[in-house]
Design a protein around this motif. Structure first.
Motif, PDB file in Angstrom:
ATOM      1  N   GLU A  71       0.657  -1.283  -0.418  1.00  0.00           N
ATOM      2  CA  GLU A  71       0.188   0.174   0.002  1.00  0.00           C
ATOM      3  C   GLU A  71       1.099   1.243   0.380  1.00  0.00           C
ATOM      4  OE1 GLU A  71      -1.081  -2.648   2.991  1.00  0.00           O
ATOM      5  OE2 GLU A  71      -2.157  -3.427   0.699  1.00  0.00           O
ATOM      6  N   LEU A  72       2.043   0.847  -0.478  1.00  0.00           N
ATOM      7  CA  LEU A  72       3.079   1.890  -0.361  1.00  0.00           C
ATOM      8  C   LEU A  72       3.246   3.058   1.391  1.00  0.00           C
ATOM      9  CD1 LEU A  72       1.964   3.858  -3.828  1.00  0.00           C
ATOM     10  CD2 LEU A  72       3.379   2.434  -3.220  1.00  0.00           C
ATOM     11  N   GLU A  73       3.068   2.187   1.652  1.00  0.00           N
ATOM     12  CA  GLU A  73       3.013   2.416   3.173  1.00  0.00           C
ATOM     13  C   GLU A  73       4.933   1.957   3.590  1.00  0.00           C
ATOM     14  OE1 GLU A  73       2.347   4.008   7.003  1.00  0.00           O
ATOM     15  OE2 GLU A  73       1.832   5.448   4.695  1.00  0.00           O
ATOM     16  N   TYR A  74       5.407   1.808   4.670  1.00  0.00           N
ATOM     17  CA  TYR A  74       6.257   1.509   4.570  1.00  0.00           C
ATOM     18  C   TYR A  74       6.740   1.543   6.482  1.00  0.00           C
ATOM     19  CZ  TYR A  74       7.457   6.432   5.818  1.00  0.00           C
ATOM     20  OH  TYR A  74       7.704   7.725   6.597  1.00  0.00           O
ATOM     21  N   GLU A  75       8.154   0.888   7.049  1.00  0.00           N
ATOM     22  CA  GLU A  75       8.266   1.060   7.293  1.00  0.00           C
ATOM     23  C   GLU A  75       9.991   0.461   7.757  1.00  0.00           C
ATOM     24  OE1 GLU A  75       9.161  -2.811  11.788  1.00  0.00           O
ATOM     25  OE2 GLU A  75       6.895  -3.015   9.802  1.00  0.00           O
ATOM     26  N   VAL A  76      10.447   1.895   8.638  1.00  0.00           N
ATOM     27  CA  VAL A  76      11.978   1.995   9.170  1.00  0.00           C
ATOM     28  C   VAL A  76      12.408   1.790  10.292  1.00  0.00           C
ATOM     29  CG1 VAL A  76      11.724   4.120   8.996  1.00  0.00           C
ATOM     30  CG2 VAL A  76      14.156   3.444   8.239  1.00  0.00           C
ATOM     31  N   LYS A  77      13.270   0.300  10.965  1.00  0.00           N
ATOM     32  CA  LYS A  77      14.208   0.675  11.949  1.00  0.00           C
ATOM     33  C   LYS A  77      16.033   1.011  11.640  1.00  0.00           C
ATOM     34  CE  LYS A  77      10.897  -2.313  13.586  1.00  0.00           C
ATOM     35  NZ  LYS A  77      10.816  -1.942  14.462  1.00  0.00           N
ATOM     36  N   CYS A  78      15.871   1.658  13.051  1.00  0.00           N
ATOM     37  CA  CYS A  78      17.936   1.194  13.183  1.00  0.00           C
ATOM     38  C   CYS A  78      18.137   1.108  14.358  1.00  0.00           C
ATOM     39  CB  CYS A  78      17.834   3.305  13.147  1.00  0.00           C
ATOM     40  SG  CYS A  78      19.806   3.893  12.611  1.00  0.00           S
ATOM     41  N   GLU A  79      19.158   0.542  14.475  1.00  0.00           N
ATOM     42  CA  GLU A  79      19.362  -0.418  15.640  1.00  0.00           C
ATOM     43  C   GLU A  79      20.491   1.032  15.910  1.00  0.00           C
ATOM     44  OE1 GLU A  79      23.752  -2.403  14.656  1.00  0.00           O
ATOM     45  OE2 GLU A  79      24.723  -0.926  13.401  1.00  0.00           O
ATOM     46  N   CYS A  80      20.214   1.881  16.474  1.00  0.00           N
ATOM     47  CA  CYS A  80      20.171   2.919  17.134  1.00  0.00           C
ATOM     48  C   CYS A  80      18.946   2.785  18.196  1.00  0.00           C
ATOM     49  CB  CYS A  80      20.832   4.065  17.222  1.00  0.00           C
ATOM     50  SG  CYS A  80      19.477   5.196  16.279  1.00  0.00           S
ATOM     51  N   ARG A  81      17.964   3.059  18.131  1.00  0.00           N
ATOM     52  CA  ARG A  81      16.966   2.550  18.484  1.00  0.00           C
ATOM     53  C   ARG A  81      16.298   3.211  18.834  1.00  0.00           C
ATOM     54  NH1 ARG A  81      15.730  -2.203  15.596  1.00  0.00           N
ATOM     55  NH2 ARG A  81      16.481  -3.914  16.599  1.00  0.00           N
ATOM     56  N   LEU A  82      16.625   4.462  18.684  1.00  0.00           N
ATOM     57  CA  LEU A  82      16.089   6.052  19.297  1.00  0.00           C
ATOM     58  C   LEU A  82      14.621   6.069  19.665  1.00  0.00           C
ATOM     59  CD1 LEU A  82      17.968   8.837  20.457  1.00  0.00           C
ATOM     60  CD2 LEU A  82      17.614   9.454  18.657  1.00  0.00           C
ATOM     61  N   PHE A  83      14.218   4.773  17.994  1.00  0.00           N
ATOM     62  CA  PHE A  83      12.951   5.833  18.131  1.00  0.00           C
ATOM     63  C   PHE A  83      11.871   5.323  19.084  1.00  0.00           C
ATOM     64  CE2 PHE A  83       9.066   4.414  16.185  1.00  0.00           C
ATOM     65  CZ  PHE A  83       7.732   5.821  16.752  1.00  0.00           C
ATOM     66  N   GLU A  84      12.650   3.990  19.517  1.00  0.00           N
ATOM     67  CA  GLU A  84      12.198   2.528  20.231  1.00  0.00           C
ATOM     68  C   GLU A  84      12.370   2.972  21.595  1.00  0.00           C
ATOM     69  OE1 GLU A  84      12.598   0.659  16.009  1.00  0.00           O
ATOM     70  OE2 GLU A  84      13.607   2.325  17.890  1.00  0.00           O
ATOM     71  N   PHE A  85      13.045   3.574  21.926  1.00  0.00           N
ATOM     72  CA  PHE A  85      14.188   4.058  23.095  1.00  0.00           C
ATOM     73  C   PHE A  85      13.028   5.319  23.776  1.00  0.00           C
ATOM     74  CE2 PHE A  85      16.969   5.504  26.062  1.00  0.00           C
ATOM     75  CZ  PHE A  85      16.328   4.902  27.431  1.00  0.00           C
ATOM     76  N   ARG A  86      12.902   6.850  22.523  1.00  0.00           N
ATOM     77  CA  ARG A  86      13.076   8.440  23.215  1.00  0.00           C
ATOM     78  C   ARG A  86      11.320   8.500  22.164  1.00  0.00           C
ATOM     79  NH1 ARG A  86      16.747  11.451  25.423  1.00  0.00           N
ATOM     80  NH2 ARG A  86      15.443  12.550  24.526  1.00  0.00           N
ATOM     81  N   GLY A  87      10.992   7.570  21.830  1.00  0.00           N
ATOM     82  CA  GLY A  87      10.037   8.447  20.420  1.00  0.00           C
ATOM     83  C   GLY A  87      10.233   9.088  19.868  1.00  0.00           C
ATOM     84  N   ILE A  88      11.420   9.372  18.704  1.00  0.00           N
ATOM     85  CA  ILE A  88      11.955  10.234  18.132  1.00  0.00           C
ATOM     86  C   ILE A  88      12.290   9.737  17.098  1.00  0.00           C
ATOM     87  CG2 ILE A  88      13.447  12.682  17.751  1.00  0.00           C
ATOM     88  CD1 ILE A  88      11.087  13.009  19.723  1.00  0.00           C
ATOM     89  N   ILE A  89      12.348  10.275  15.791  1.00  0.00           N
ATOM     90  CA  ILE A  89      13.505   9.216  15.366  1.00  0.00           C
ATOM     91  C   ILE A  89      14.348   9.875  14.220  1.00  0.00           C
ATOM     92  CG2 ILE A  89      11.335   8.099  13.406  1.00  0.00           C
ATOM     93  CD1 ILE A  89      12.334  11.049  11.287  1.00  0.00           C
ATOM     94  N   CYS A  90      15.495   9.273  14.040  1.00  0.00           N
ATOM     95  CA  CYS A  90      17.153   9.599  13.824  1.00  0.00           C
ATOM     96  C   CYS A  90      17.663  10.181  13.050  1.00  0.00           C
ATOM     97  CB  CYS A  90      18.571   8.230  14.951  1.00  0.00           C
ATOM     98  SG  CYS A  90      17.815   7.421  14.244  1.00  0.00           S
ATOM     99  N   ARG A  91      18.755  10.886  13.681  1.00  0.00           N
ATOM    100  CA  ARG A  91      19.698  11.008  12.265  1.00  0.00           C
ATOM    101  C   ARG A  91      19.467   9.909  10.919  1.00  0.00           C
ATOM    102  NH1 ARG A  91      23.850  13.513  15.980  1.00  0.00           N
ATOM    103  NH2 ARG A  91      22.242  12.387  17.173  1.00  0.00           N
ATOM    104  N   HIS A  92      19.695   8.565  11.515  1.00  0.00           N
ATOM    105  CA  HIS A  92      20.000   8.018  10.909  1.00  0.00           C
ATOM    106  C   HIS A  92      19.412   7.506   9.956  1.00  0.00           C
ATOM    107  CE1 HIS A  92      22.377   7.218  13.745  1.00  0.00           C
ATOM    108  NE2 HIS A  92      23.140   7.453  13.931  1.00  0.00           N
ATOM    109  N   ILE A  93      17.866   7.380  10.559  1.00  0.00           N
ATOM    110  CA  ILE A  93      16.674   7.623   9.571  1.00  0.00           C
ATOM    111  C   ILE A  93      16.121   8.569   8.638  1.00  0.00           C
ATOM    112  CG2 ILE A  93      14.274   6.920   9.290  1.00  0.00           C
ATOM    113  CD1 ILE A  93      13.947   4.982  12.202  1.00  0.00           C
ATOM    114  N   ILE A  94      16.722   9.837   8.450  1.00  0.00           N
ATOM    115  CA  ILE A  94      16.149  10.929   8.312  1.00  0.00           C
ATOM    116  C   ILE A  94      16.916  10.786   7.540  1.00  0.00           C
ATOM    117  CG2 ILE A  94      16.539  13.331   8.428  1.00  0.00           C
ATOM    118  CD1 ILE A  94      15.639  12.728  11.774  1.00  0.00           C
ATOM    119  N   LYS A  95      17.964  10.492   7.074  1.00  0.00           N
ATOM    120  CA  LYS A  95      19.395  10.556   6.452  1.00  0.00           C
ATOM    121  C   LYS A  95      18.724   9.278   4.751  1.00  0.00           C
ATOM    122  CE  LYS A  95      23.513  10.960   3.940  1.00  0.00           C
ATOM    123  NZ  LYS A  95      23.716  12.605   4.466  1.00  0.00           N
TER     124      LYS A  95
END
Length: 189
Positions: free
Chosen positions: A138-162
């Motif tokens: 459905e043109l949705e996406y999931e993205v995960k970074c091993e730094c786990r900032l989103f999972e831990f703090r609820g803010i997407i990290c610079r690595h995901i943004i990049k």
């Protein structure tokens, strides 16, 4: 513990936070009856501070530092404090380089190398993070970074943004990455 959401708090911060919460209200000589009254006063003061912070977030706008629509999206949705955290991440994208490791039709694996300063010194180090971007039908996406900032703090990290901005050409973020708890328009109990 980075896979568990703690709003970025460590175990020692939680106890320090409780001490700060009661500071000025109770002491070692406070009786149980007085404690209940003072606890109620501390709670009322905390709620008042949160309401004032929410009002400031609704009435003042922190300017964007980049031209990216993603930053504008967070500016419009998040409280000022959380938006500042996101701004820190989007600004620090400039210290990241990204390369694709492997891909198929729906799964893209990237390595993001970040240049970091070690402590207060001018010594630099390069740290590598793996980011996985998964597209669904459905043109949705999931993205995960091993730094786990989103999972831990609820803010997407610079690595995901990049990866989103510069490799996948995703300019606005999916609503699942904008947590309700940090939104300006949430009425808190």
């Amino acid at each position: 513990m980075k896979d568990c959401f703690w709003a970025g708090m460590s175990t020692t911060q939680r106890s320090e936070s409780m001490n700060a919460f009661f500071d000025g209200y109770v002491n070692a000589k406070t009786s149980l009856r007085e404690f209940v009254e003072k606890y109620d006063n501390a709670l009322k003061d905390k709620v008042e501070k949160e309401v004032n912070a929410d009002t400031r977030s609704l009435s003042t706008t922190i300017p964007c530092v980049t031209p990216h629509a993603m930053e504008k999206q967070f500016q419009e949705n998040y409280t000022n404090d959380k938006f500042k955290e996101f701004q820190k991440e989007i600004v620090n994208v400039m210290y990241c380089e990204c390369m694709m490791l492997q891909s198929d039709e729906a799964i893209f694996n990237y390595q993001v190398e970040e240049i970091q300063y070690v402590g207060d010194s001018q010594t630099l180090r390069t740290v590598k993070y793996n980011v996985v971007f998964i597209k669904d039908m459905e043109l949705e996406y999931e993205v995960k970074c091993e730094c786990r900032l989103f999972e831990f703090r609820g803010i997407i990290c610079r690595h995901i943004i990049k990866v989103l901005l510069f490799k996948q050409n995703v300019f606005t973020i999916s609503s699942k990455y904008i947590l309700k708890r940090w939104r300006k328009n949430v009425k808190r109990c």
